[in-house]
Design a protein around this motif. Structure first.
Motif, PDB file in Angstrom:
ATOM      1  N   ALA A 135      93.500 -10.978 -44.972  1.00 45.01           N
ATOM      2  CA  ALA A 135      92.910 -10.161 -43.907  1.00 45.01           C
ATOM      3  C   ALA A 135      91.890  -9.188 -44.493  1.00 45.01           C
ATOM      4  CB  ALA A 135      94.007  -9.404 -43.162  1.00 45.01           C
ATOM      5  N   GLU A 136      92.183  -8.681 -45.693  1.00 47.81           N
ATOM      6  CA  GLU A 136      91.307  -7.662 -46.274  1.00 47.81           C
ATOM      7  C   GLU A 136      90.117  -8.259 -47.033  1.00 47.81           C
ATOM      8  OE1 GLU A 136      93.974  -5.376 -48.680  1.00 47.81           O
ATOM      9  OE2 GLU A 136      95.110  -4.693 -46.931  1.00 47.81           O
ATOM     10  N   TYR A 137      90.360  -9.339 -47.761  1.00 45.98           N
ATOM     11  CA  TYR A 137      89.348  -9.841 -48.682  1.00 45.98           C
ATOM     12  C   TYR A 137      88.783 -11.212 -48.334  1.00 45.98           C
ATOM     13  CZ  TYR A 137      90.177  -6.145 -52.103  1.00 45.98           C
ATOM     14  OH  TYR A 137      90.267  -4.937 -52.741  1.00 45.98           O
ATOM     15  N   GLY A 138      89.443 -11.962 -47.464  1.00 38.43           N
ATOM     16  CA  GLY A 138      89.054 -13.357 -47.281  1.00 38.43           C
ATOM     17  C   GLY A 138      88.122 -13.553 -46.111  1.00 38.43           C
ATOM     18  N   GLY A 139      87.510 -14.726 -46.082  1.00 39.95           N
ATOM     19  CA  GLY A 139      86.846 -15.160 -44.865  1.00 39.95           C
ATOM     20  C   GLY A 139      85.466 -14.603 -44.612  1.00 39.95           C
ATOM     21  N   SER A 157     106.479  -5.616 -48.476  1.00 38.14           N
ATOM     22  CA  SER A 157     106.062  -4.236 -48.263  1.00 38.14           C
ATOM     23  C   SER A 157     104.674  -4.175 -47.645  1.00 38.14           C
ATOM     24  CB  SER A 157     106.055  -3.502 -49.610  1.00 38.14           C
ATOM     25  OG  SER A 157     105.230  -4.206 -50.533  1.00 38.14           O
ATOM     26  N   ARG A 158     104.032  -5.332 -47.508  1.00 39.16           N
ATOM     27  CA  ARG A 158     102.712  -5.399 -46.887  1.00 39.16           C
ATOM     28  C   ARG A 158     102.776  -6.420 -45.763  1.00 39.16           C
ATOM     29  NH1 ARG A 158      97.986  -4.583 -49.393  1.00 39.16           N
ATOM     30  NH2 ARG A 158      97.270  -6.711 -49.687  1.00 39.16           N
ATOM     31  N   VAL A 197     106.192 -14.831 -51.659  1.00 42.93           N
ATOM     32  CA  VAL A 197     105.981 -13.382 -51.626  1.00 42.93           C
ATOM     33  C   VAL A 197     105.473 -12.970 -53.008  1.00 42.93           C
ATOM     34  CG1 VAL A 197     106.984 -11.130 -51.121  1.00 42.93           C
ATOM     35  CG2 VAL A 197     107.946 -13.170 -50.042  1.00 42.93           C
ATOM     36  N   VAL A 198     104.303 -12.333 -53.049  1.00 43.38           N
ATOM     37  CA  VAL A 198     103.704 -11.905 -54.314  1.00 43.38           C
ATOM     38  C   VAL A 198     103.522 -10.393 -54.268  1.00 43.38           C
ATOM     39  CG1 VAL A 198     101.708 -12.105 -55.859  1.00 43.38           C
ATOM     40  CG2 VAL A 198     102.549 -14.130 -54.669  1.00 43.38           C
ATOM     41  N   ASP A 199     104.226  -9.687 -55.127  1.00 42.82           N
ATOM     42  CA  ASP A 199     104.183  -8.213 -55.150  1.00 42.82           C
ATOM     43  C   ASP A 199     104.273  -7.629 -53.741  1.00 42.82           C
ATOM     44  OD1 ASP A 199     104.284  -7.642 -57.821  1.00 42.82           O
ATOM     45  OD2 ASP A 199     102.169  -7.126 -58.044  1.00 42.82           O
ATOM     46  N   GLY A 200     105.238  -8.086 -52.986  1.00 44.89           N
ATOM     47  CA  GLY A 200     105.488  -7.517 -51.668  1.00 44.89           C
ATOM     48  C   GLY A 200     104.652  -8.097 -50.554  1.00 44.89           C
ATOM     49  N   GLU A 201     103.706  -8.996 -50.874  1.00 48.34           N
ATOM     50  CA  GLU A 201     102.891  -9.630 -49.830  1.00 48.34           C
ATOM     51  C   GLU A 201     103.398 -11.044 -49.569  1.00 48.34           C
ATOM     52  OE1 GLU A 201      98.652  -9.554 -50.322  1.00 48.34           O
ATOM     53  OE2 GLU A 201      98.367 -11.271 -48.982  1.00 48.34           O
ATOM     54  N   LYS A 202     103.849 -11.246 -48.332  1.00 47.90           N
ATOM     55  CA  LYS A 202     104.332 -12.567 -47.950  1.00 47.90           C
ATOM     56  C   LYS A 202     103.160 -13.401 -47.453  1.00 47.90           C
ATOM     57  CE  LYS A 202     107.946 -14.580 -45.040  1.00 47.90           C
ATOM     58  NZ  LYS A 202     109.136 -14.200 -44.247  1.00 47.90           N
ATOM     59  N   MET A 203     103.044 -14.619 -47.977  1.00 48.16           N
ATOM     60  CA  MET A 203     101.943 -15.498 -47.568  1.00 48.16           C
ATOM     61  C   MET A 203     102.507 -16.805 -47.042  1.00 48.16           C
ATOM     62  SD  MET A 203      99.230 -14.792 -50.622  1.00 48.16           S
ATOM     63  CE  MET A 203     100.478 -14.392 -51.824  1.00 48.16           C
TER      64      MET A 203
END
Ligand code: GTQ
Length: 334
Positions: A160-164, A152-153, A89-95
């Protein structure tokens, strides 16, 4: 000339893996906060560095385990070696973490890790600039008050927002000095390498070399450290060059060898090896049928930001010549 204290060295995964499993028997993540087998360069034993001012280590997370959140001025990245079910989890984003994914923990971001899987350990390589930030006396360390973060995200939101795709969210205002994309999954990375290999001769020194970039700027992923992925075609043997900047490699696929400062180092999947600054180095794929892929991270953004970057090509008569223009055009892009 630069005379690095660090020496070229390879750490074989088949030798490291039992040590990492043993570490998991000896200490819990609660006791250790970060349970990591650190790789120390034999030429520079008084610093926790694998090469130059770069740190690397192997972290293991067993099913059901979790480590608490903290943050520091050092930047971190992880290249996943094996296992399913772990997350960070990085700044509320779980990966979610899968083999050969690259995941960023830029400086100042809260991060905690765990493994929710049932199938076995997840093991990954950490890459951090701790020795650099410490030598600059700019580090701090802060524990997260609530133990672990509550995301939190949505899971994998930045991908989803920046990749691919080559599309960026038009409304986003990103002002932080690192990539807004935190996870670079393996599959599209390998596809991009293969696509480029079909239409490009690549670099005579590095084969098909691609840089993980901040999609907003086209520059490196973080201010102090960059990361790359490179493909060597079947039978490919690159020419030797040297440059300012330390490189830490992990073999992501295949087998081959690198000649570093005149010494041969044979590598296969998950082996880690380093090229200290200014050492001549060349790479060879030992297979005549399969490609070989090397992941690497480096301190090139630091060297370039300080205007210290230089590169030379090895010439067959034992001499050398500066490499001009194209590579040097990268200076300032940081
Ligand atoms: O995962 O936060 O290998 O803070 C060294 C320092 C890992 C981490 C390391 C760290 C971490």
């Amino acid at each position: 000339e630069p005379t690095p204290r660090s020496v070229p060295v390879i750490w074989k995964y088949r030798e490291m893996r039992p040590l990492v499993l043993r570490a998991a028997e000896l200490v819990s993540p609660e006791e250790a906060a970060r349970r990591v087998v650190a790789l120390i360069n034999p030429g520079n034993r008084d610093t926790s560095a694998c090469v130059g001012n770069l740190y690397t280590g192997i972290q293991i997370m067993l099913p059901g385990e979790a480590a608490t959140a903290h943050r520091h001025a050092s930047s971190a990245l992880r290249f996943i070696m094996e296992g399913e079910g772990a997350y960070t989890v990085v700044d509320g984003e779980k990966m979610t973490l899968h083999a050969r994914d690259l995941v960023l923990t830029p400086n100042g971001t809260w991060h905690d890790h765990g493994n929710e899987g049932t199938s076995g350990p997840t093991i990954w390589q950490d890459g951090l600039d701790i020795p650099l930030v410490n030598v600059l006396e700019a580090n701090y360390f802060e524990l997260y008050a609530d133990g672990r973060q509550t995301p939190s995200r949505p899971v994998d939101a930045s991908y989803a927002e920046y990749g691919g795709t080559a599309l960026l969210p038009a409304t986003e205002r990103w002002t932080k000095p690192y990539s807004p994309l935190l996870k670079y999954p393996w599959e599209p990375t390998y596809e991009a390498l293969q696509r480029l290999a079909q239409r490009s001769a690549g670099s005579p020194y590095d084969g098909i070399l691609m840089e993980y970039v901040n999609p907003r700027t086209g520059g490196p992923i973080m201010a102090t450290m960059g990361a790359s992925i490179q493909l060597l075609r079947p039978g490919e043997h690159t020419r030797a060059h040297r440059h300012i900047g330390n490189i830490v490699y992990q073999c992501a696929k295949g087998r081959g060898y690198s000649i570093i400062g005149g010494q041969r180092f044979d590598w296969e999947e998950k082996d880690i090896f380093v090229v200290p600054t200014w050492y001549w180095h060349e790479h060879a794929n030992l297979s005549d049928t399969e490609d070989a892929v090397l992941f690497s991270f480096n301190d090139l953004p630091t060297m370039k930001a300080l205007a210290l970057y230089r590169e030379e090509a090895y010439v067959d008569n034992g001499g050398y010549q500066p490499v001009e223009a194209r590579e040097l055009a990268g200076v300032g892009a940081v």
